[in-house]
Design a protein around this motif. Structure first.
Motif, PDB file in Angstrom:
ATOM      1  N   PRO A   1       0.843  -1.204   0.000  1.00  0.00           N
ATOM      2  CA  PRO A   1       0.000   0.000   0.000  1.00  0.00           C
ATOM      3  C   PRO A   1       0.877   1.252   0.000  1.00  0.00           C
ATOM      4  CG  PRO A   1      -0.729  -1.563   1.685  1.00  0.00           C
ATOM      5  CD  PRO A   1       0.603  -2.041   1.203  1.00  0.00           C
ATOM      6  N   GLN A   2       0.577   2.192  -0.922  1.00  0.00           N
ATOM      7  CA  GLN A   2       1.439   3.374  -1.023  1.00  0.00           C
ATOM      8  C   GLN A   2       0.836   4.406  -1.968  1.00  0.00           C
ATOM      9  OE1 GLN A   2       5.052   2.443  -3.648  1.00  0.00           O
ATOM     10  NE2 GLN A   2       4.128   0.416  -3.351  1.00  0.00           N
ATOM     11  N   PRO A   3       1.116   5.688  -1.710  1.00  0.00           N
ATOM     12  CA  PRO A   3       0.754   6.719  -2.684  1.00  0.00           C
ATOM     13  C   PRO A   3       1.803   6.752  -3.792  1.00  0.00           C
ATOM     14  CG  PRO A   3       1.798   7.717  -0.792  1.00  0.00           C
ATOM     15  CD  PRO A   3       1.696   6.237  -0.487  1.00  0.00           C
ATOM     16  N   VAL A   4       1.450   7.272  -4.952  1.00  0.00           N
ATOM     17  CA  VAL A   4       2.403   7.429  -6.047  1.00  0.00           C
ATOM     18  C   VAL A   4       2.277   8.834  -6.610  1.00  0.00           C
ATOM     19  CG1 VAL A   4       2.403   4.990  -6.671  1.00  0.00           C
ATOM     20  CG2 VAL A   4       0.782   6.523  -7.752  1.00  0.00           C
ATOM     21  N   GLY A   5       3.330   9.265  -7.285  1.00  0.00           N
ATOM     22  CA  GLY A   5       3.295  10.562  -7.920  1.00  0.00           C
ATOM     23  C   GLY A   5       3.536  11.694  -6.939  1.00  0.00           C
ATOM     24  N   SER A   6       3.331  12.900  -7.425  1.00  0.00           N
ATOM     25  CA  SER A   6       3.543  14.095  -6.614  1.00  0.00           C
ATOM     26  C   SER A   6       2.329  14.388  -5.755  1.00  0.00           C
ATOM     27  CB  SER A   6       3.831  15.286  -7.537  1.00  0.00           C
ATOM     28  OG  SER A   6       2.721  15.529  -8.391  1.00  0.00           O
ATOM     29  N   GLY A   7       2.453  15.381  -4.884  1.00  0.00           N
ATOM     30  CA  GLY A   7       1.367  15.720  -3.983  1.00  0.00           C
ATOM     31  C   GLY A   7       0.124  16.219  -4.698  1.00  0.00           C
ATOM     32  N   ARG A   8       0.308  16.802  -5.881  1.00  0.00           N
ATOM     33  CA  ARG A   8      -0.860  17.316  -6.596  1.00  0.00           C
ATOM     34  C   ARG A   8      -1.675  16.198  -7.237  1.00  0.00           C
ATOM     35  NH1 ARG A   8       0.109  17.495 -12.068  1.00  0.00           N
ATOM     36  NH2 ARG A   8       2.259  17.070 -12.704  1.00  0.00           N
ATOM     37  N   LEU A   9      -1.063  14.992  -7.350  1.00  0.00           N
ATOM     38  CA  LEU A   9      -1.763  13.857  -7.946  1.00  0.00           C
ATOM     39  C   LEU A   9      -2.164  12.896  -6.832  1.00  0.00           C
ATOM     40  CD1 LEU A   9      -2.614  12.250 -10.511  1.00  0.00           C
ATOM     41  CD2 LEU A   9      -0.398  11.124 -10.364  1.00  0.00           C
ATOM     42  N   LEU A  10      -3.467  12.699  -6.642  1.00  0.00           N
ATOM     43  CA  LEU A  10      -3.947  11.812  -5.590  1.00  0.00           C
ATOM     44  C   LEU A  10      -4.161  10.427  -6.187  1.00  0.00           C
ATOM     45  CD1 LEU A  10      -6.383  14.260  -3.789  1.00  0.00           C
ATOM     46  CD2 LEU A  10      -4.115  13.530  -3.056  1.00  0.00           C
ATOM     47  N   ALA A  11      -3.107   9.640  -6.138  1.00  0.00           N
ATOM     48  CA  ALA A  11      -3.132   8.279  -6.670  1.00  0.00           C
ATOM     49  C   ALA A  11      -2.537   7.349  -5.628  1.00  0.00           C
ATOM     50  CB  ALA A  11      -2.350   8.198  -7.976  1.00  0.00           C
ATOM     51  N   ARG A  12      -3.111   6.138  -5.526  1.00  0.00           N
ATOM     52  CA  ARG A  12      -2.667   5.225  -4.469  1.00  0.00           C
ATOM     53  C   ARG A  12      -2.876   3.782  -4.890  1.00  0.00           C
ATOM     54  NH1 ARG A  12      -1.433   5.487   0.900  1.00  0.00           N
ATOM     55  NH2 ARG A  12      -1.877   3.620   2.135  1.00  0.00           N
ATOM     56  N   TYR A  13      -1.900   2.946  -4.531  1.00  0.00           N
ATOM     57  CA  TYR A  13      -2.076   1.499  -4.586  1.00  0.00           C
ATOM     58  C   TYR A  13      -2.698   1.060  -3.259  1.00  0.00           C
ATOM     59  CZ  TYR A  13       0.781   0.962  -8.793  1.00  0.00           C
ATOM     60  OH  TYR A  13       1.251   1.008 -10.082  1.00  0.00           O
ATOM     61  N   ALA A  14      -3.860   0.400  -3.330  1.00  0.00           N
ATOM     62  CA  ALA A  14      -4.475  -0.097  -2.101  1.00  0.00           C
ATOM     63  C   ALA A  14      -3.666  -1.243  -1.510  1.00  0.00           C
ATOM     64  CB  ALA A  14      -5.912  -0.549  -2.369  1.00  0.00           C
ATOM     65  N   GLY A  15      -2.968  -2.014  -2.384  1.00  0.00           N
ATOM     66  CA  GLY A  15      -2.148  -3.123  -1.917  1.00  0.00           C
ATOM     67  C   GLY A  15      -2.973  -4.374  -1.647  1.00  0.00           C
ATOM     68  N   SER A  16      -2.279  -5.451  -1.363  1.00  0.00           N
ATOM     69  CA  SER A  16      -2.944  -6.721  -1.059  1.00  0.00           C
ATOM     70  C   SER A  16      -3.434  -6.719   0.385  1.00  0.00           C
ATOM     71  CB  SER A  16      -1.975  -7.885  -1.281  1.00  0.00           C
ATOM     72  OG  SER A  16      -0.824  -7.719  -0.476  1.00  0.00           O
ATOM     73  N   PRO A  17      -4.511  -7.470   0.682  1.00  0.00           N
ATOM     74  CA  PRO A  17      -5.037  -7.469   2.059  1.00  0.00           C
ATOM     75  C   PRO A  17      -4.254  -8.359   3.008  1.00  0.00           C
ATOM     76  CG  PRO A  17      -6.405  -8.859   0.660  1.00  0.00           C
ATOM     77  CD  PRO A  17      -5.382  -8.221  -0.239  1.00  0.00           C
ATOM     78  N   LEU A  18      -3.446  -9.287   2.476  1.00  0.00           N
ATOM     79  CA  LEU A  18      -2.600 -10.147   3.296  1.00  0.00           C
ATOM     80  C   LEU A  18      -1.147  -9.955   2.893  1.00  0.00           C
ATOM     81  CD1 LEU A  18      -4.500 -13.591   3.185  1.00  0.00           C
ATOM     82  CD2 LEU A  18      -4.686 -11.805   4.923  1.00  0.00           C
ATOM     83  N   GLN A  19      -0.232 -10.209   3.818  1.00  0.00           N
ATOM     84  CA  GLN A  19       1.186 -10.277   3.454  1.00  0.00           C
ATOM     85  C   GLN A  19       1.375 -11.540   2.626  1.00  0.00           C
ATOM     86  OE1 GLN A  19       3.402 -10.156   7.132  1.00  0.00           O
ATOM     87  NE2 GLN A  19       3.024  -7.980   7.460  1.00  0.00           N
ATOM     88  N   MET A  20       1.760 -11.366   1.353  1.00  0.00           N
ATOM     89  CA  MET A  20       1.810 -12.484   0.414  1.00  0.00           C
ATOM     90  C   MET A  20       3.136 -13.230   0.442  1.00  0.00           C
ATOM     91  SD  MET A  20      -1.098 -12.655  -1.117  1.00  0.00           S
ATOM     92  CE  MET A  20      -2.579 -11.637  -1.310  1.00  0.00           C
TER      93      MET A  20
END
Length: 428
Positions: free
Chosen positions: A233-252
């Motif tokens: 889970p992590q944000p991507v891009g600059s602060g002006r771009l609100l984009a995020r990977y939600a990530g997997s729900p379990l540690q894979m």
């Protein structure tokens, strides 16, 4: 309006052949409980619902039960990821049309086979009807298939990213058609690798490399970009771009042992900055790694209670029955792997410095010493060394031509002409 963003469930994934069905059931129930509490206007799953193209029936049933429950809370869109089968998504989408309730479109499966324009724009009203959510959905586009979409881009490095950039630009144009700035909230969801993202080490690594990376600047400028494909889970891009990977729900995988898993709640309205709130998930077992001595493991045993444990034990001499000793020290952990890091048996890699000590490294002598250290009987040592010397001294022989090469050589030696086949040869 509120949206719930989840991704990369990978239902059916195991850990060293250990079933994780109970963990999946628990974490899907936790996601459903979060949705019940938040009461979103839209739920987005950004891809990799399953771990394989042909998931087990129990995993399909597990997915449909959870998604049906989510769809009763809010309209739910499931994007096709690189692990998901478009044909299976077609089937699941058809099953949704058989539901007896009037609103059959509350659960939608979006996919791409790569030979048609995969982008779709969907409209949803908020619960109170005061806002409209416009969602541009871009399922995973396989690098081997995108040429059907962009025949002019070729196969050079960066062509795939250029194709996705054009797809996203076209989707943004469609997204803004009829756009009402006082009522509409624009969202984008895609299953792709953005160059600035940090992989979680359990993805298919050949699909999260630079040739397949798209630029964060190419993502549409909307209220929120819901991304899938990366498990951390992590944000991507600059602060002006609100984009995020939600990530997997379990540690894979053990490469994710330090990650905190979550789902993301998005709060957005026209003319107001989007608020993004991760909700931590607690249901999955923790994956833990240990590297140290048995004494150190015994002192730290309590912190591995209930975790999947991969242990590397450091020692000066080989330890007999090492697995049993580790299991006795951490009885509350689930041992996945036990490895030995023993100084007495640790191999060292020969380098140029070894050869420089006396001018030339005698490979045969080194190999003979290795055979002696491993306890190889004397007669066997002589036979192995003789074969080894023959291999070292044998000149490299050219491989015989294959049948295909022989046929090609014959054809080139006697080129075909129409005269040779009874016709009249025509000069051009």
């Amino acid at each position: 309006m509120k949206a719930l963003h989840t991704s990369d469930w990978h239902l059916g994934r195991t850990l060293q052949r250990r079933s994780r069905d109970e963990e999946f059931d628990a974490v899907l129930a936790e996601i459903t409980a979060i949705a019940e509490s938040v009461q979103p206007d839209l739920i987005v799953h950004s891809g990799d619902l399953f771990d394989t193209y042909r998931p087990a029936h129990k995993d399909i049933l597990r997915a449909m039960r959870c998604l049906d429950g989510l769809a009763r809370i809010a309209p739910t869109v499931v994007l096709g990821g690189n692990h998901d089968s478009p044909e299976l998504f077609d089937l699941l989408g058809y099953v949704c049309t058989l539901r007896p309730d009037a609103d059959q479109a509350r659960l939608r499966f979006m996919h791409s086979r790569g030979d048609t324009d995969p982008g779709t724009v969907l409209d949803f009203d908020s619960r109170d009807g005061s806002e409209r959510i416009r969602l541009a959905a871009l399922p995973y586009v396989h690098p081997n298939r995108y040429l059907h979409l962009f025949p002019g881009f070729g196969t050079t490095e960066g062509a795939y990213a250029a194709g996705l950039r054009e797809l996203q630009a076209g989707l943004l144009t469609r997204l803004r058609e009829g756009y009402d700035p006082d009522r509409d909230v624009l969202l984008f969801t895609a299953h792709q690798y953005v160059a600035s993202a940090v992989p979680g080490q359990s993805e298919r690594m050949w699909e999260v490399r630079e040739p397949y990376a798209t630029d964060a600047d190419a993502l549409p400028q909307v209220a929120y970009c819901a991304l899938g494909h990366i498990h951390k889970p992590q944000p991507v891009g600059s602060g002006r771009l609100l984009a995020r990977y939600a990530g997997s729900p379990l540690q894979m995988d053990f490469g994710e042992s330090e990650e905190t898993k979550s789902v993301t709640v998005v709060d957005a309205s026209p003319g107001r900055r989007t608020l993004i709130t991760p909700h931590t998930l607690h249901s999955g077992r923790r994956l833990a790694r240990f590297h140290g001595t048995l004494e150190e493991l015994e002192a730290d045993a309590d912190q591995y209670r209930g975790a999947y444990l991969k242990a590397v034990i450091r020692s000066d001499e080989p330890l007999p029955q090492l697995g049993d000793k580790v299991a006795e020290l951490v009885p509350e952990a689930v041992l996945v792997a036990v490895e030995e890091d023993c100084a007495a048996t640790r191999a060292s890699i020969l380098t140029g410095a070894d050869a420089a000590k006396d001018g030339q490294l005698d490979v045969t002598a080194v190999f003979s010493a290795y055979l002696s250290e491993t306890g190889t009987p004397g007669q066997s040592v002589d036979e192995v060394l003789t074969a080894f010397a023959d291999l070292l001294n044998a000149p490299d022989a050219a491989l015989p031509p294959s049948p295909a090469e022989q046929l090609l050589t014959e054809v080139l030696a006697t080129p075909w002409t129409s005269a040779a086949c009874g016709g009249t040869e025509t000069a051009s």
